[in-house]
Design a protein around this motif. Sequence first.
Motif, PDB file in Angstrom:
ATOM      1  N   TRP A  86       0.835  -1.354  -0.557  1.00 23.74           N
ATOM      2  CA  TRP A  86      -0.124   0.190   0.179  1.00 23.74           C
ATOM      3  C   TRP A  86       1.312   1.236  -0.252  1.00 23.74           C
ATOM      4  N   LEU A 207       3.580  -9.591  13.103  1.00 25.86           N
ATOM      5  CA  LEU A 207       2.126  -8.597  12.713  1.00 25.86           C
ATOM      6  C   LEU A 207       1.115  -9.504  12.078  1.00 25.86           C
ATOM      7  N   GLY A 238       0.196 -14.464   4.089  1.00 28.62           N
ATOM      8  CA  GLY A 238       0.263 -13.819   5.225  1.00 28.62           C
ATOM      9  C   GLY A 238      -0.371 -14.502   6.543  1.00 28.62           C
ATOM     10  N   LEU A 239      -1.806 -13.581   6.620  1.00 27.13           N
ATOM     11  CA  LEU A 239      -2.399 -13.806   8.016  1.00 27.13           C
ATOM     12  C   LEU A 239      -3.308 -15.023   7.647  1.00 27.13           C
ATOM     13  N   SER A 259      -5.855 -20.561  -3.973  1.00 33.60           N
ATOM     14  CA  SER A 259      -6.592 -20.208  -5.291  1.00 33.60           C
ATOM     15  C   SER A 259      -5.791 -20.562  -6.542  1.00 33.60           C
ATOM     16  N   LYS A 263      -1.027 -24.197  -3.536  1.00 36.10           N
ATOM     17  CA  LYS A 263      -1.492 -23.862  -2.130  1.00 36.10           C
ATOM     18  C   LYS A 263      -2.443 -24.498  -1.148  1.00 36.10           C
ATOM     19  N   ARG A 278     -10.531 -21.586  -5.195  1.00 35.26           N
ATOM     20  CA  ARG A 278     -11.749 -20.720  -5.584  1.00 35.26           C
ATOM     21  C   ARG A 278     -11.559 -20.092  -7.120  1.00 35.26           C
ATOM     22  N   HIS A 311     -10.401 -10.772   5.088  1.00 36.75           N
ATOM     23  CA  HIS A 311      -9.350  -9.370   4.383  1.00 36.75           C
ATOM     24  C   HIS A 311      -9.554  -9.422   3.465  1.00 36.75           C
ATOM     25  N   THR A 312      -9.854  -9.429   2.116  1.00 37.57           N
ATOM     26  CA  THR A 312     -10.101  -9.728   1.297  1.00 37.57           C
ATOM     27  C   THR A 312     -10.753  -8.649   0.702  1.00 37.57           C
ATOM     28  N   GLU A 315     -14.478  -8.308  -3.119  1.00 36.88           N
ATOM     29  CA  GLU A 315     -15.047  -9.543  -4.462  1.00 36.88           C
ATOM     30  C   GLU A 315     -15.309 -10.328  -3.404  1.00 36.88           C
ATOM     31  N   CYS A 333     -10.266  -7.489   8.819  1.00 36.95           N
ATOM     32  CA  CYS A 333      -9.506  -6.651   9.744  1.00 36.95           C
ATOM     33  C   CYS A 333      -9.181  -6.295   7.796  1.00 36.95           C
ATOM     34  N   SER A 336      -8.374  -6.237   0.838  1.00 39.16           N
ATOM     35  CA  SER A 336      -6.901  -5.942  -0.557  1.00 39.16           C
ATOM     36  C   SER A 336      -8.103  -5.835  -1.620  1.00 39.16           C
ATOM     37  N   HIS A 359      -8.264  -4.847  14.429  1.00 36.50           N
ATOM     38  CA  HIS A 359      -7.062  -3.827  13.913  1.00 36.50           C
ATOM     39  C   HIS A 359      -5.738  -4.238  14.684  1.00 36.50           C
ATOM     40  N   GLY A 360      -5.194  -5.534  14.407  1.00 43.21           N
ATOM     41  CA  GLY A 360      -3.393  -5.227  14.394  1.00 43.21           C
ATOM     42  C   GLY A 360      -3.804  -6.079  15.750  1.00 43.21           C
ATOM     43  N   ASN A 401       0.731 -10.917  -5.920  1.00 38.70           N
ATOM     44  CA  ASN A 401       0.416 -12.333  -5.142  1.00 38.70           C
ATOM     45  C   ASN A 401       0.482 -12.870  -5.832  1.00 38.70           C
ATOM     46  N   HIS A 403       3.750 -14.603  -4.201  1.00 40.65           N
ATOM     47  CA  HIS A 403       4.439 -15.564  -2.598  1.00 40.65           C
ATOM     48  C   HIS A 403       2.802 -16.222  -2.311  1.00 40.65           C
TER      49      HIS A 403
HETATM   50  P1  NDP Z   1      -1.446 -11.970   2.045  1.00 38.11           P
HETATM   51  O1  NDP Z   1      -1.449 -11.056   0.345  1.00 38.11           O
HETATM   52  O2  NDP Z   1       0.315 -12.206   1.874  1.00 38.11           O
HETATM   53  O3  NDP Z   1      -2.594 -12.713   1.559  1.00 38.11           O
HETATM   54  C1  NDP Z   1      -3.152 -12.427   0.991  1.00 38.11           C
HETATM   55  C2  NDP Z   1      -4.093 -13.545   0.174  1.00 38.11           C
HETATM   56  O4  NDP Z   1      -5.485 -13.113   0.158  1.00 38.11           O
HETATM   57  C3  NDP Z   1      -4.115 -13.721  -0.663  1.00 38.11           C
HETATM   58  O5  NDP Z   1      -2.740 -14.955  -0.251  1.00 38.11           O
HETATM   59  C4  NDP Z   1      -5.032 -14.338  -1.180  1.00 38.11           C
HETATM   60  O6  NDP Z   1      -4.846 -15.533  -1.372  1.00 38.11           O
HETATM   61  C5  NDP Z   1      -5.941 -14.586  -1.023  1.00 38.11           C
HETATM   62  N1  NDP Z   1      -6.596 -13.132  -2.442  1.00 38.11           N
HETATM   63  C6  NDP Z   1      -6.700 -11.878  -2.564  1.00 38.11           C
HETATM   64  N2  NDP Z   1      -6.975 -11.446  -3.270  1.00 38.11           N
HETATM   65  C7  NDP Z   1      -8.249 -12.353  -3.886  1.00 38.11           C
HETATM   66  C8  NDP Z   1      -9.180 -12.026  -3.920  1.00 38.11           C
HETATM   67  N3  NDP Z   1     -10.014 -11.429  -4.681  1.00 38.11           N
HETATM   68  N4  NDP Z   1     -10.343 -12.875  -3.826  1.00 38.11           N
HETATM   69  C9  NDP Z   1     -10.151 -13.887  -2.710  1.00 38.11           C
HETATM   70  N5  NDP Z   1      -8.540 -13.948  -2.141  1.00 38.11           N
HETATM   71  C10 NDP Z   1      -8.082 -12.836  -2.346  1.00 38.11           C
HETATM   72  O7  NDP Z   1      -1.898 -10.564   2.917  1.00 38.11           O
HETATM   73  P2  NDP Z   1      -1.909 -10.261   4.153  1.00 38.11           P
HETATM   74  O8  NDP Z   1      -2.263 -11.630   4.591  1.00 38.11           O
HETATM   75  O9  NDP Z   1      -0.394  -9.907   4.992  1.00 38.11           O
HETATM   76  O10 NDP Z   1      -2.610  -9.489   4.169  1.00 38.11           O
HETATM   77  C11 NDP Z   1      -3.934  -9.398   3.289  1.00 38.11           C
HETATM   78  C12 NDP Z   1      -4.824  -8.672   3.717  1.00 38.11           C
HETATM   79  O11 NDP Z   1      -5.251  -7.825   5.416  1.00 38.11           O
HETATM   80  C13 NDP Z   1      -4.220  -6.710   3.420  1.00 38.11           C
HETATM   81  O12 NDP Z   1      -4.972  -6.021   3.075  1.00 38.11           O
HETATM   82  C14 NDP Z   1      -3.595  -5.967   4.244  1.00 38.11           C
HETATM   83  O13 NDP Z   1      -3.223  -4.468   4.454  1.00 38.11           O
HETATM   84  C15 NDP Z   1      -4.871  -6.610   5.922  1.00 38.11           C
HETATM   85  N6  NDP Z   1      -3.925  -6.408   6.977  1.00 38.11           N
HETATM   86  C16 NDP Z   1      -4.796  -5.998   7.601  1.00 38.11           C
HETATM   87  C17 NDP Z   1      -4.110  -6.243   8.841  1.00 38.11           C
HETATM   88  C18 NDP Z   1      -4.420  -5.361  10.285  1.00 38.11           C
HETATM   89  O14 NDP Z   1      -4.229  -5.256  11.116  1.00 38.11           O
HETATM   90  N7  NDP Z   1      -5.777  -4.792  10.104  1.00 38.11           N
HETATM   91  C19 NDP Z   1      -3.106  -6.554   9.806  1.00 38.11           C
HETATM   92  C20 NDP Z   1      -2.490  -7.282   8.447  1.00 38.11           C
HETATM   93  C21 NDP Z   1      -3.039  -7.144   6.942  1.00 38.11           C
HETATM   94  P3  NDP Z   1      -5.224 -17.038  -3.044  1.00 38.11           P
HETATM   95  O15 NDP Z   1      -4.766 -16.275  -4.334  1.00 38.11           O
HETATM   96  O16 NDP Z   1      -4.850 -18.034  -2.636  1.00 38.11           O
HETATM   97  O17 NDP Z   1      -7.079 -17.260  -2.406  1.00 38.11           O
END
Ligand code: NDP
Length: 438
Positions: A86, A207, A238-239, A259, A263, A278, A311-312, A315, A333, A336, A359-360, A401, A403
Amino acid sequence: MSLAQAAVDGAEPDELLRLEVPTTYRAAHTLKDEVGMFGPLPHGTDGVDKDVRRSIHVGEVPMPELAPDEVLVAVMASAVNYNTVWSAMFEPIPTFAFLERLGRQGYWGARHNLPRHVLGSDCSGVIVRTGATVRHWRAGDRVVVSTAYIDDQDPIVQHDGMLATDLRAWGFETNFGGLAEFAVVKATQLLPKPRHLSWEEAACNMLCASTAYRMLVGSRGSCMKQGDVVLIWGATGGLGAYGVQLVKNGGGIPVGVVSSERKAELLHRLGCPYVVDRSAFEHLNDEKAWRRLGAEVRRLVGEDPHIVFEHTGRETFGASVYVARKGGSVVTCGSSSGYAHEYDNRHLWMKLKRIIGSHGANYQECHEVNRLFSLGMLQPALSSVYPLDRTGDAARAVQLNQHIGKVGVLGLAPAEDLGIEDYALRERVGEDAIRLFR
Ligand code: NDP
């Protein structure tokens, strides 16, 4: 010898204190005068690729002065979080706006308002200096750093640190973050490094794991109980990677959404019994698609989720509200895929569901999570490690994405696999478990 080298070598506190703090250090940062570089449109619209490799720079930055309640950490390793992405896309707003606001808060706040923002909200390392009012830590201590940057003189903090009026994410809403050779943090962010983990394995967790802990286990989250079915979006991200482990530890039943087959296979190895791919769903933005997802979960598990781990965002949110069982909850939280969500409110009120914002995590929750890592009950989700100079590439992998789990970045540590102290515990936990995501 330099202070950095002495920290790497495990020098005694006296020697660390004797050596001079350098006037500059290397750090990954964005530049204020590049805020407009990607144009005004949000990422993904108009075909604009906000490639974070263009906006993340690695170079020498000035060493800031240390406030009385802060410590200077010689960073051994750090990790990319989504907030790094971000920041580097300058979205939803440029993080320089946060620094400007902090800059209006007196002498110590003013340090943060600079033309460069040193990023990074996770790290492990060695304390090399402590401010005058720091009581529980000293030079030479090996630490991990939690993210919440909180004013400990705010009364609400006694109730819950996350309600603090001026709560900030360190390295996102503050300067001097962890993707660097040195980091400046408040003493209230520090936790002892798990002794059986390497620097990079210890650096990547706090985090995401603590956020997942508060969402699932914490008393302000969804308070998961034994036997709860928990649908976890992005279950190898990550989460999600920590979410799955926490659900299993607590006697819940994780249903992971991912996805790709790769994975899905990793999720099975993580011990997640139910996996939804998905990519079999073209989109999830109408009730037909929500029903198909709900049917798939029922086919796999035999019942609907008590909790949906969200957290997604845009969508998936409508589907999340729909698939949660009657009386269930959606705990969120992040967003994305976009933060303006739409869902059918009838499914929420008629079925007595709840949406919980999270949050956090506060200092106590971070302490609990770090204890789980230190006992070997939670494992790092580290999948790959980059040198500091390639922070842009590391963040790009997360942006696209490409990783899994967490992407680590080495700070001063000259190589991977350093910093392990407790080999007996490491053996008991098992290399396979600790390195599952590698
Ligand atoms: P990552 O990118 O490591 O993991 C997110 C996962 O979400 C991906 O592996 C992907 O998995 C899935 N994803 C991505 N886009 C979509 C979609 N459109 N539909 C469905 N699944 C999707 O990110 P984090 O887990 O670190 O963080 C995720 C979100 O949470 C971020 O927006 C981040 O800013 C937020 N966050 C907020 C925090 C807070 O304290 N408020 C703390 C940590 C994170 P796959 O493609 O396999 O489905």
